[in-house]
Write an enzyme that holds these catalytic residues in place. Structure first.
Site, short mmCIF file in Angstrom:
data_model
loop_
_atom_site.label_atom_id
_atom_site.label_comp_id
_atom_site.label_asym_id
_atom_site.label_seq_id
_atom_site.Cartn_x
_atom_site.Cartn_y
_atom_site.Cartn_z
CE LYS A 22 -1.86 1.76 3.99
NZ LYS A 22 -1.59 3.20 4.06
CG ASN A 23 2.45 2.64 3.52
OD1 ASN A 23 1.26 2.89 3.31
ND2 ASN A 23 2.94 2.47 4.73
NE ARG A 92 -3.65 7.33 8.22
CZ ARG A 92 -2.38 7.00 8.21
NH1 ARG A 92 -1.46 7.91 8.31
NH2 ARG A 92 -2.02 5.74 8.08
CB CYS A 116 -6.08 10.75 10.83
SG CYS A 116 -4.60 10.01 11.45
NE ARG A 121 -1.56 11.56 9.44
CZ ARG A 121 -0.82 10.47 9.39
NH1 ARG A 121 -0.64 9.75 10.47
NH2 ARG A 121 -0.25 10.09 8.27
N PRO A 122 0.16 16.79 11.18
CG PRO A 122 2.08 17.10 12.46
CD PRO A 122 0.85 16.27 12.36
CG ASP A 124 5.38 20.62 10.51
OD1 ASP A 124 4.74 19.55 10.41
OD2 ASP A 124 6.35 20.74 11.28
CG LEU A 125 8.31 17.85 8.93
CD1 LEU A 125 8.60 16.41 9.33
CD2 LEU A 125 9.48 18.74 9.33
CG ASP A 305 2.18 1.40 9.55
OD1 ASP A 305 1.74 2.25 10.34
OD2 ASP A 305 2.39 1.64 8.35
CB ILE A 327 5.88 6.76 14.69
CG1 ILE A 327 7.18 5.95 14.69
CG2 ILE A 327 5.69 7.50 13.37
CD1 ILE A 327 8.44 6.73 14.42
C1 UD1 Z 1 3.72 6.80 6.34
C2 UD1 Z 1 2.91 5.57 6.08
C3 UD1 Z 1 2.25 5.08 7.36
C4 UD1 Z 1 3.30 4.89 8.44
C5 UD1 Z 1 4.16 6.15 8.61
C6 UD1 Z 1 5.31 5.96 9.56
C7 UD1 Z 1 2.21 5.89 3.79
C8 UD1 Z 1 1.09 6.11 2.84
N1 UD1 Z 1 1.89 5.87 5.09
O1 UD1 Z 1 2.81 7.81 6.78
O2 UD1 Z 1 1.62 3.83 7.09
O3 UD1 Z 1 2.65 4.64 9.67
O4 UD1 Z 1 4.72 6.53 7.33
O5 UD1 Z 1 6.12 4.93 9.15
O6 UD1 Z 1 3.35 5.68 3.39
N2 UD1 Z 1 5.09 14.61 10.89
C9 UD1 Z 1 5.17 15.95 11.25
N3 UD1 Z 1 5.11 16.87 10.24
C10 UD1 Z 1 4.99 16.52 8.94
C11 UD1 Z 1 4.92 15.15 8.60
C12 UD1 Z 1 4.97 14.21 9.62
O7 UD1 Z 1 5.27 16.31 12.42
O8 UD1 Z 1 4.95 17.41 8.07
C13 UD1 Z 1 5.11 13.60 11.98
C14 UD1 Z 1 3.81 12.79 12.03
O9 UD1 Z 1 2.81 13.47 12.77
C15 UD1 Z 1 4.25 11.52 12.69
C16 UD1 Z 1 5.68 11.34 12.17
O10 UD1 Z 1 6.09 12.63 11.69
O11 UD1 Z 1 4.28 11.70 14.07
C17 UD1 Z 1 5.82 10.32 11.06
O12 UD1 Z 1 5.01 10.65 10.00
P1 UD1 Z 1 5.37 10.30 8.49
O13 UD1 Z 1 6.64 9.53 8.42
O14 UD1 Z 1 5.24 11.54 7.70
O15 UD1 Z 1 4.17 9.33 8.13
P2 UD1 Z 1 3.29 9.32 6.82
O16 UD1 Z 1 4.13 9.61 5.63
O17 UD1 Z 1 2.07 10.12 7.03
#
Ligand code: UD1
Length: 419
Positions: A22-23, A92, A116, A121-122, A124-125, A305, A327
């Site tokens: 999926k990812n 999501r 979610c 679900r920030p 910002d990055l 996950d 995470i």
């Molecule tokens: C992806 C996976 C998800 C998995 C996650 C962590 C997909 C489609 N989904 O989600 O299944 O659980 O990686 O391995 O690939 N964060 C920030 N700011 C941002 C982005 C992220 O603070 O701009 C934080 C998130 O809130 C979270 C952490 O970083 O606490 C990890 O998130 P991230 O690695 O971005 O996960 P996803 O890409 O959403």
């Protein structure tokens, strides 16, 4: 409403082929916007998240068709750069379209993903990276508008190795003038799969799997085919299911190296795990005991996950296993539901302590999120009597026929409609 009905107690045996990841497939579907031609994605799982991505691509003007286990996307003509709220909300991870739409169209408008089931679900990055590459970003209420007269390759340092932010930056960077170096990049295998798709298209991307990814901007258009990597989280879920039931199963179509964190945990529990070239076998017939603390971290650490399914495997293991979730803030919602089945779990903030019990008993439970929902199915497999699991739309987001796969391994599970 559809539910899963599980009559627990059957030992899993036999062999099953694992779905495509999926990812991987979701960011590659977003990346197909940058092909300006036809992309055929093989090993595409049947998931509601894939259906949501198809709707987004169709809305943007792409032609999309499914043929068996493949999805065919024609992105020669992209006519829109906006993604409406109804489509964003269906998936999501739809923010993964941001970088690709911006790169393809020079602008992108979409709603903020918001919170979610796993917590805030920030993004910002993601937005900081787009800014570094030259985008002007305005946020109005729940909507984000990105515009760039010219995108320019630069160094993008991520404060945290976010999977989605790494992917979005890669997708935006392939259309920048010059080279981009992403530092503190996520190292998940799905990043490597995205790099390999982009390379097939003719883009110059190197370094996936390491913390530094270099992307050279280019003008590329053409047709390509790509087969997505096996789903390491689905594989970990089936291995954990075998562990729950004291079973003996073989999974085919996997990359054993991607499963190391989960298989180490299961070996530590007393299961015998052996790997072939693209298969893995688990024999969980012996006594299962508690394991060293499971601490979730970015890859190659223990995947967040896989935390809920491995927790399910600990529910009847002898002793206490400690989980530390680093995470996501809100990733223990399945524990209250597990307790309804008789599990002994104490949670405090990021920590959960699971003490194995002798018996679990079937009860009605609610799936709260994708992996938490799957872990309830696993708990139900070892509970005495019948467990009914509602909220299974969450599970459909990420598992291609979970019930069918478990049934083929001997589980008594059916999908039924209730009033
Ligand atoms: C992806 C996976 C998800 C998995 C996650 C962590 C997909 C489609 N989904 O989600 O299944 O659980 O990686 O391995 O690939 N964060 C920030 N700011 C941002 C982005 C992220 O603070 O701009 C934080 C998130 O809130 C979270 C952490 O970083 O606490 C990890 O998130 P991230 O690695 O971005 O996960 P996803 O890409 O959403």
């Amino acid at each position: 409403m559809e539910i899963f009905r599980v009559n627990g107690g059957n030992r899993l045996e036999g062999s099953a082929r694992v779905q495509g990841a999926k990812n991987s497939v979701l960011p590659i579907m977003a990346a197909s916007l940058l092909a300006r031609g036809t992309t055929v994605i093989h090993n595409c799982p049947r998931l509601s998240d894939v259906d949501a991505a198809i709707k987004i691509l169709t809305h943007l003007g792409c032609g999309v068709a499914r043929e068996g286990g493949s999805v065919i996307i024609n992105s020669s003509s992209v006519t829109r750069h906006d993604i409406p709220h109804e489509l964003m909300r269906e998936m999501r991870s739809s923010v993964i379209f941001l970088g690709a739409v911006l790169a393809r169209c020079g602008e992108a408008v979409m709603s903020m993903p918001g919170g979610c089931e796993l917590g805030p679900r920030p993004v910002d990055l993601h937005l900081d990276a787009m800014r570094v590459l030259g985008a002007e970003i305005t946020q109005d209420g729940g909507s984000i508008s990105c515009r760039a007269a010219r995108l320019k390759g630069r160094r993008v340092n991520l404060d945290f190795p976010s999977v989605g932010a790494t992917e979005n930056t890669m997708l935006c960077a392939v259309c920048c003038d010059g080279a981009t170096v992403i530092t503190n990049a996520a190292r998940e295998p799905e990043i490597w799969d995205l790099q390999s798709y982009l390379a097939r298209l003719g883009y110059q991307v190197h370094g996936a799997g390491t913390p530094a990814i270099t992307v050279r901007g280019a003008d590329v258009s053409g047709d390509t085919e790509h087969s997505v990597i096996p789903d390491r989280i689905a594989a970990a879920t089936y291995l954990a299911a075998a562990a729950c039931t004291g079973g003996d199963i073989e999974l085919t179509g996997v990359t054993p190296g991607h499963l190391a964190a989960a298989t180490d945990a299961l070996s530590g529990m007393g299961c015998r795990v052996s790997g072939g070239h693209d298969s893995v076998r688990i024999d969980a017939s012996g006594l299962r005991r508690a394991i060293r603390p499971i601490v979730t971290r970015p890859y190659p650490g223990f995947p967040t996950d896989a935390q809920p399914p491995i927790m399910a495997a600990c529910l009847q293991a002898e002793g206490t296993t400690v989980f530390v979730e680093n995470i996501f803030e809100n990733r223990y919602r399945h524990t209250d539901e597990m307790k309804r089945l008789g599990a002994d779990i104490r949670t405090e903030g990021r920590v959960a302590m699971v003490t194995g019990v002798k018996r679990l008993r079937g009860a009605p439970v609610v799936s709260t999120d994708l992996r938490g929902g799957a872990s309830l199915v696993l708990a139900a497999l070892m509970a005495e009597g019948v467990t009914e699991i509602s909220g299974i739309r969450h599970i459909d987001r990420g598992y291609d026929d979970l019930a069918g796969a478990l049934r083929s391994l001997g589980a008594d599970i059916s999908r039924t409609v209730t009033a």
